[in-house]
Design an enzyme around this catalytic site. Sequence first.
Site, PDB file in Angstrom:
ATOM      1  N   GLU A 194       0.830  -1.210   0.000  1.00  0.00           N
ATOM      2  CA  GLU A 194       0.000   0.000   0.000  1.00  0.00           C
ATOM      3  C   GLU A 194       0.865   1.260   0.000  1.00  0.00           C
ATOM      4  O   GLU A 194       0.594   2.222   0.725  1.00  0.00           O
ATOM      5  CB  GLU A 194      -0.968  -0.027   1.189  1.00  0.00           C
ATOM      6  CG  GLU A 194      -1.949  -1.189   1.111  1.00  0.00           C
ATOM      7  CD  GLU A 194      -2.904  -1.266   2.291  1.00  0.00           C
ATOM      8  OE1 GLU A 194      -2.630  -0.646   3.328  1.00  0.00           O
ATOM      9  OE2 GLU A 194      -3.920  -1.969   2.175  1.00  0.00           O
ATOM     10  N   GLU A 269      -6.695  -7.716  -1.006  1.00  0.00           N
ATOM     11  CA  GLU A 269      -7.277  -7.710   0.340  1.00  0.00           C
ATOM     12  C   GLU A 269      -8.785  -7.547   0.218  1.00  0.00           C
ATOM     13  O   GLU A 269      -9.287  -6.436   0.032  1.00  0.00           O
ATOM     14  CB  GLU A 269      -6.676  -6.609   1.219  1.00  0.00           C
ATOM     15  CG  GLU A 269      -5.220  -6.849   1.585  1.00  0.00           C
ATOM     16  CD  GLU A 269      -4.693  -5.901   2.655  1.00  0.00           C
ATOM     17  OE1 GLU A 269      -5.482  -5.062   3.162  1.00  0.00           O
ATOM     18  OE2 GLU A 269      -3.495  -5.990   2.978  1.00  0.00           O
TER      19      GLU A 269
END
Length: 615
Positions: A194, A269
């Site tokens: 991320e 995710e």
Amino acid sequence: MIKTKKHYTMIRRIVLISLSVILLTVTGFSQKARSKHSFALGTTEFLLDDSPFQIISGEMHPSRIPADYWQHRIRMAKAMGCNTISVYIMWNYHEQEEGVFDFETGNRNLSRFFKLVEEEGLWLIVRPGPYVCAEWELGGIPPYLLRIPDIKLRCMDPRYMEAAERYIEKLAEVIKPFQVTAGGPLLMVQIENEYGSFGNDRNYLERLKEVWTANGINVPFFTGDGPTTYMLEAGSLPGCAVGLDSGSRPEHFELAAKMNPGVPVFSSETYPGWLTHWGEEWARPDTASLMKEIKFLMDNKKSFNFYVIHGGTNFGFTAGANSGGKGYEPDVTSYDYDAPIDEQGRPTAKYMALRNLIGSYLPKGKKLPPIPEPIPSYEIPSIGLTVFSSVWDNLPQPVRSVQPKPFEAYGQDYGFILYTTELIGHKKGKLTVTDLHDYATVFLNGEFIGTLDRREGINTIDIPESNVERPRLEILVEGMGRINFAQYLIDRKGITDRVTLNGMTLMNWEVYNLPMDHKFIYELRSSNRNPGKKGIFFKGNFFLTAPGDTFLDMSNFQKGIVWVNGNNLGRYWNIGPQKRLYCPASFLRNGNNEMLVLDLLQTEPQIVVGFKTAE
């Protein structure tokens, strides 16, 4: 016997063959026993043995699960319909002191975990950081780096990169034998995590990829970012698959394909649950919307990873924290996450619903494997605790400091530090700690006067007048979880700047390191020289004829830490929502067991009860 060149060549071959056999035996691998496969990135799909392959992955973290239960949890994921296991690897769990790595003991033995994945016939995805977030202390980055006053993390700062590249080199040696290119289960490795939510240094991401490649990692790479334009632009890399956190709608996949064309896009995710901070209600997301999301992914053959399928526990001091709109938000000890497999490894209603849904997509005549039997759990009727000692009776030699400094400046990463000084000049009024990280109990002349709490934004307290010529101020500071996400990642602990009384900076401190690590706890002295002064260790013994999992209810205590047979179960806090700490059977033993509790506020001993469930 005449020794010829041919003779020496024969001996050399025999020796090399023998060494190869020994090596294969030690590593547990036999290329002969493995089926060779290929895995590649197509232009829009993953290709396993040159055919389109849908990854259905369940994420779990070896560092959060007792090693005795790894196989059980992997089998639980398989029985829910997963064909892949994804793992975060927490750098600071494997390198706790600079240059000292542990990939072999207990639940740090990654090779053993990877072998179990392979033995169960599942594929593997590795997400090694260096930064992982994961609601884990400092996002997995070792806090020893914060001892460098001006360090910058997650960028090309040479001091950070030197440490990160050393970690990658060591970890690559563990990972290499498990790559699909070597006949193993490992399909992909993630580059950072991320990054588009944090920074825009593409040179940093490219360098990490280069280092992995230079150290023998030759499986495909991927990145993982939120499905927004700016995150994908800053966080993705050409030639790497694009992970979305999460990819739940067609437009998410379309955007990612536009931003980084020519590689597969998947949901790296997909969230069946969510995290919980101290002082909140348990996070319990809506299952109906999750089922709709999974149906979309299955119908469209989109690859995805459940984050998490099983959360486990933030044992010890590993729980992280966030710093969102509410300020400092420390995570609870449980990492149950409202996941399909709960903290103790049992299937939830969510698990059964997902198993039924995923199972409905199997080819005709195929069935999911049976759900493994649950791990036994037991009740412990009552553990009676008594006062054992106190923080004040176990102080080490102090370090003198003109002004207080954070933990890291004293070479300490976790636990507590006691800061003490005499009041000269101002002796009463408004005391301000700038900045407190994270919780403190404050004493004047040995008397408790109150608490400070970063979570609540409370960093001031009134110092009452006393009849002592030079009053003694004591501030016992607890470092809780370091922030693990976004811009406030550099989160040193303790008193990070100064202490003032009515605006006057207080000087000349004595500082006591209280790391509460294994050595410190082992060397605790029984004493009662400071009866009633907050900061007490309570101790109790309990007898078991057959160890099993249990949840120790800390409702009768206020704020502190629990150890069972020397194993740190983590923090408890009466603000909730967590009241019970998970104690796995591997922390217990037949016969006598010892429980130790440090409570910052409790002065009277209480009982602890063990329950079969977390609630």
